[in-house]
Design a protein around this motif. Structure first.
Motif, PDB file in Angstrom:
ATOM      1  N   ILE A  91     -21.843 -36.790 -56.961  1.00 24.79           N
ATOM      2  CA  ILE A  91     -22.501 -36.930 -58.270  1.00 24.79           C
ATOM      3  C   ILE A  91     -23.867 -36.268 -58.245  1.00 24.79           C
ATOM      4  O   ILE A  91     -24.257 -35.559 -59.185  1.00 24.79           O
ATOM      5  CB  ILE A  91     -22.634 -38.422 -58.637  1.00 24.79           C
ATOM      6  N   ARG A  92     -24.606 -36.494 -57.155  1.00 23.69           N
ATOM      7  CA  ARG A  92     -25.943 -35.917 -57.007  1.00 23.69           C
ATOM      8  C   ARG A  92     -25.881 -34.392 -57.060  1.00 23.69           C
ATOM      9  O   ARG A  92     -26.655 -33.750 -57.784  1.00 23.69           O
ATOM     10  CB  ARG A  92     -26.550 -36.396 -55.691  1.00 23.69           C
ATOM     11  N   ASN A  93     -24.948 -33.815 -56.352  1.00 23.02           N
ATOM     12  CA  ASN A  93     -24.811 -32.352 -56.332  1.00 23.02           C
ATOM     13  C   ASN A  93     -24.411 -31.804 -57.693  1.00 23.02           C
ATOM     14  O   ASN A  93     -24.916 -30.764 -58.138  1.00 23.02           O
ATOM     15  CB  ASN A  93     -23.782 -31.937 -55.278  1.00 23.02           C
ATOM     16  N   GLU A  94     -23.499 -32.511 -58.354  1.00 24.52           N
ATOM     17  CA  GLU A  94     -23.041 -32.050 -59.673  1.00 24.52           C
ATOM     18  C   GLU A  94     -24.169 -32.113 -60.698  1.00 24.52           C
ATOM     19  O   GLU A  94     -24.340 -31.203 -61.508  1.00 24.52           O
ATOM     20  CB  GLU A  94     -21.862 -32.910 -60.140  1.00 24.52           C
ATOM     21  N   LEU A  95     -24.946 -33.181 -60.656  1.00 24.65           N
ATOM     22  CA  LEU A  95     -26.066 -33.309 -61.587  1.00 24.65           C
ATOM     23  C   LEU A  95     -27.094 -32.206 -61.370  1.00 24.65           C
ATOM     24  O   LEU A  95     -27.619 -31.628 -62.327  1.00 24.65           O
ATOM     25  CB  LEU A  95     -26.730 -34.675 -61.435  1.00 24.65           C
ATOM     26  N   LYS A  96     -27.382 -31.909 -60.109  1.00 19.62           N
ATOM     27  CA  LYS A  96     -28.343 -30.853 -59.815  1.00 19.62           C
ATOM     28  C   LYS A  96     -27.813 -29.500 -60.287  1.00 19.62           C
ATOM     29  O   LYS A  96     -28.563 -28.676 -60.823  1.00 19.62           O
ATOM     30  CB  LYS A  96     -28.645 -30.820 -58.321  1.00 19.62           C
ATOM     31  N   THR A  97     -26.510 -29.273 -60.098  1.00 16.92           N
ATOM     32  CA  THR A  97     -25.904 -28.015 -60.550  1.00 16.92           C
ATOM     33  C   THR A  97     -26.003 -27.865 -62.061  1.00 16.92           C
ATOM     34  O   THR A  97     -26.250 -26.769 -62.582  1.00 16.92           O
ATOM     35  CB  THR A  97     -24.422 -27.948 -60.120  1.00 16.92           C
ATOM     36  N   GLN A  98     -25.844 -28.979 -62.763  1.00 18.25           N
ATOM     37  CA  GLN A  98     -25.876 -28.968 -64.226  1.00 18.25           C
ATOM     38  C   GLN A  98     -27.274 -29.241 -64.785  1.00 18.25           C
ATOM     39  O   GLN A  98     -27.423 -29.508 -65.980  1.00 18.25           O
ATOM     40  CB  GLN A  98     -24.903 -30.024 -64.784  1.00 18.25           C
ATOM     41  N   CYS A  99     -28.306 -29.168 -63.925  1.00 14.22           N
ATOM     42  CA  CYS A  99     -29.699 -29.442 -64.345  1.00 14.22           C
ATOM     43  C   CYS A  99     -29.805 -30.799 -65.026  1.00 14.22           C
ATOM     44  O   CYS A  99     -30.481 -30.955 -66.046  1.00 14.22           O
ATOM     45  CB  CYS A  99     -30.199 -28.330 -65.268  1.00 14.22           C
ATOM     46  N   PHE A 100     -29.097 -31.768 -64.461  1.00 17.70           N
ATOM     47  CA  PHE A 100     -29.115 -33.149 -64.965  1.00 17.70           C
ATOM     48  C   PHE A 100     -28.718 -33.220 -66.444  1.00 17.70           C
ATOM     49  O   PHE A 100     -29.225 -34.060 -67.191  1.00 17.70           O
ATOM     50  CB  PHE A 100     -30.479 -33.799 -64.717  1.00 17.70           C
ATOM     51  N   ASN A 101     -27.805 -32.338 -66.856  1.00 17.45           N
ATOM     52  CA  ASN A 101     -27.250 -32.354 -68.212  1.00 17.45           C
ATOM     53  C   ASN A 101     -28.334 -32.351 -69.287  1.00 17.45           C
ATOM     54  O   ASN A 101     -28.209 -33.013 -70.317  1.00 17.45           O
ATOM     55  CB  ASN A 101     -26.340 -33.577 -68.393  1.00 17.45           C
ATOM     56  N   GLN A 102     -29.384 -31.583 -69.056  1.00 15.57           N
ATOM     57  CA  GLN A 102     -30.513 -31.569 -69.979  1.00 15.57           C
ATOM     58  C   GLN A 102     -30.131 -31.073 -71.379  1.00 15.57           C
ATOM     59  O   GLN A 102     -30.826 -31.359 -72.360  1.00 15.57           O
ATOM     60  CB  GLN A 102     -31.632 -30.700 -69.422  1.00 15.57           C
ATOM     61  N   ASP A 103     -29.026 -30.342 -71.492  1.00 16.24           N
ATOM     62  CA  ASP A 103     -28.612 -29.816 -72.792  1.00 16.24           C
ATOM     63  C   ASP A 103     -28.075 -30.900 -73.726  1.00 16.24           C
ATOM     64  O   ASP A 103     -27.941 -30.668 -74.927  1.00 16.24           O
ATOM     65  CB  ASP A 103     -27.534 -28.742 -72.620  1.00 16.24           C
ATOM     66  N   TYR A 104     -27.757 -32.067 -73.200  1.00 11.47           N
ATOM     67  CA  TYR A 104     -27.192 -33.131 -74.032  1.00 11.47           C
ATOM     68  C   TYR A 104     -28.064 -33.437 -75.251  1.00 11.47           C
ATOM     69  O   TYR A 104     -27.563 -33.691 -76.344  1.00 11.47           O
ATOM     70  CB  TYR A 104     -27.031 -34.416 -73.212  1.00 11.47           C
ATOM     71  N   PHE A 105     -29.408 -33.462 -75.039  1.00  9.29           N
ATOM     72  CA  PHE A 105     -30.316 -33.866 -76.110  1.00  9.29           C
ATOM     73  C   PHE A 105     -30.945 -32.682 -76.839  1.00  9.29           C
ATOM     74  O   PHE A 105     -31.782 -32.872 -77.717  1.00  9.29           O
ATOM     75  CB  PHE A 105     -31.440 -34.743 -75.552  1.00  9.29           C
ATOM     76  N   ASP A 106     -30.550 -31.466 -76.483  1.00  8.69           N
ATOM     77  CA  ASP A 106     -31.149 -30.255 -77.052  1.00  8.69           C
ATOM     78  C   ASP A 106     -30.325 -29.776 -78.241  1.00  8.69           C
ATOM     79  O   ASP A 106     -29.205 -29.286 -78.083  1.00  8.69           O
ATOM     80  CB  ASP A 106     -31.222 -29.169 -75.975  1.00  8.69           C
ATOM     81  N   ARG A 107     -30.867 -29.915 -79.445  1.00 11.54           N
ATOM     82  CA  ARG A 107     -30.115 -29.528 -80.639  1.00 11.54           C
ATOM     83  C   ARG A 107     -29.886 -28.025 -80.743  1.00 11.54           C
ATOM     84  O   ARG A 107     -29.073 -27.577 -81.550  1.00 11.54           O
ATOM     85  CB  ARG A 107     -30.824 -30.025 -81.894  1.00 11.54           C
ATOM     86  N   SER A 108     -30.604 -27.238 -79.935  1.00 16.25           N
ATOM     87  CA  SER A 108     -30.411 -25.788 -79.946  1.00 16.25           C
ATOM     88  C   SER A 108     -29.377 -25.339 -78.917  1.00 16.25           C
ATOM     89  O   SER A 108     -29.056 -24.152 -78.840  1.00 16.25           O
ATOM     90  CB  SER A 108     -31.741 -25.072 -79.672  1.00 16.25           C
ATOM     91  N   ALA A 109     -28.833 -26.281 -78.128  1.00 13.17           N
ATOM     92  CA  ALA A 109     -27.836 -25.942 -77.117  1.00 13.17           C
ATOM     93  C   ALA A 109     -26.485 -25.692 -77.775  1.00 13.17           C
ATOM     94  O   ALA A 109     -26.287 -25.945 -78.980  1.00 13.17           O
ATOM     95  CB  ALA A 109     -27.724 -27.067 -76.091  1.00 13.17           C
ATOM     96  N   ALA A 110     -25.532 -25.206 -77.006  1.00 14.95           N
ATOM     97  CA  ALA A 110     -24.199 -24.914 -77.516  1.00 14.95           C
ATOM     98  C   ALA A 110     -23.548 -26.187 -78.062  1.00 14.95           C
ATOM     99  O   ALA A 110     -23.749 -27.283 -77.529  1.00 14.95           O
ATOM    100  CB  ALA A 110     -23.343 -24.312 -76.417  1.00 14.95           C
ATOM    101  N   VAL A 111     -22.757 -26.045 -79.110  1.00 10.82           N
ATOM    102  CA  VAL A 111     -22.130 -27.188 -79.783  1.00 10.82           C
ATOM    103  C   VAL A 111     -21.284 -28.006 -78.820  1.00 10.82           C
ATOM    104  O   VAL A 111     -21.279 -29.246 -78.874  1.00 10.82           O
ATOM    105  CB  VAL A 111     -21.265 -26.703 -80.969  1.00 10.82           C
ATOM    106  N   GLU A 112     -20.558 -27.335 -77.939  1.00 10.66           N
ATOM    107  CA  GLU A 112     -19.659 -28.046 -77.036  1.00 10.66           C
ATOM    108  C   GLU A 112     -20.403 -28.802 -75.937  1.00 10.66           C
ATOM    109  O   GLU A 112     -19.796 -29.595 -75.206  1.00 10.66           O
ATOM    110  CB  GLU A 112     -18.658 -27.074 -76.402  1.00 10.66           C
TER     111      GLU A 112
END
Length: 273
Positions: free
Chosen positions: A195-216
């Protein structure tokens, strides 16, 4: 962490809003210096703890401490103290009264055949300022009250908030290891590492709260509105709860305690949102 450069943090106690600067390379060093600065060193009523000032996330290990940003505001707690975050106390208090008065309010509106009270409520809701279309600190300075100066746009702060929340979840998972039976701890640590490695790879899913990120990827719409996804064992939220933290300062603060799985834990109770 020997050889690392010290980072500056701002520390305080729950009962006093005054902050003091402390430079530290480790959580242990931070606690030692903070205790001295805040005159807590002599107290022997239990070990001191550290949590984020903003949302109360506990900094329970060196790993979580290592990813904190410079100048992060921290609250030093004695063993019997709790801190739920800036603005959370007011929100929790409001939710208690909201639950108690919902039934009475609905009865009032049911007995409003001419719709006079309904119109008053609509006018009130329309008067609440919605600045969700504004994005920069310059265009909406009120929204950025209490936000670090390095964030110039709302999306930057929201991305940071998401990373902080995800790191808090990971820290909780690490702390839970002590409750896992000894025969399963090795497997649990392996899962934590995945889980730790996956989160780091995904930058801790920072795009979840970013309204300018991709829709998906993002969890909100183009305007920044989030919809409650219901309890973990439900398909959706029957109450259709919605919130837009981009709209104003109040919504941003409320969103810090708004869980996307429909439940916000406050003390020993769980509030439905």
């Amino acid at each position: 962490m020997e050889g690392d450069s010290p980072r500056m943090f701002r520390v305080r106690v729950p009962s006093d809003a005054q902050r003091f600067g402390v430079a530290a390379v480790s959580l242990y060093q931070l606690l030692t210096k903070a205790a001295r600065k805040l005159k807590l060193a002599e107290r022997r009523d239990g070990p001191l703890r550290v949590c984020l000032e903003e949302d109360g996330t506990e900094v329970g290990d060196e790993e979580y401490f290592s990813v904190l940003d410079r100048n992060t505001c921290l609250v030093i707690l004695k063993h019997n103290e709790r801190w739920t975050g800036v603005g959370v106390h007011a929100v929790s208090h409001a939710m208690v009264h909201f639950e108690r008065c919902t039934h009475d309010v609905l009865e009032i509106f049911r007995n409003d055949p001419n719709g006079k009270l309904t119109n008053i409520l609509k006018n009130f809701l329309n008067s609440i300022e919605d600045c969700s279309e504004r994005e920069s600190r310059q265009d909406d300075p009120t929204w950025f009250e209490g936000v670090e100066n390095r964030f110039k746009h709302k999306r930057e702060e929201m991305r940071h908030r998401c990373k902080t929340r995800m790191r808090g979840y990971l820290s909780d998972a690490v702390a839970y290891k002590n409750k896992v039976p000894m025969e399963h701890q090795k497997r649990y640590e392996e899962l934590l590492q995945l889980i730790r490695n996956e989160l780091k790879t995904q930058c801790f899913n920072q795009d979840y709260f970013d309204r300018s990120a991709a829709v998906e990827v993002r969890l909100c719409d183009n305007n920044g509105q989030f919809s409650c996804q219901g309890a973990y064992n439900k398909q959706d939220c029957q109450y259709q709860h919605k919130i837009n933290p981009y709209a104003n300062w109040e919504s941003r603060i409320q969103f810090s305690v708004w869980n996307l799985d429909h439940r916000c834990r406050t003390g020993a109770r769980q509030w439905r949102w």
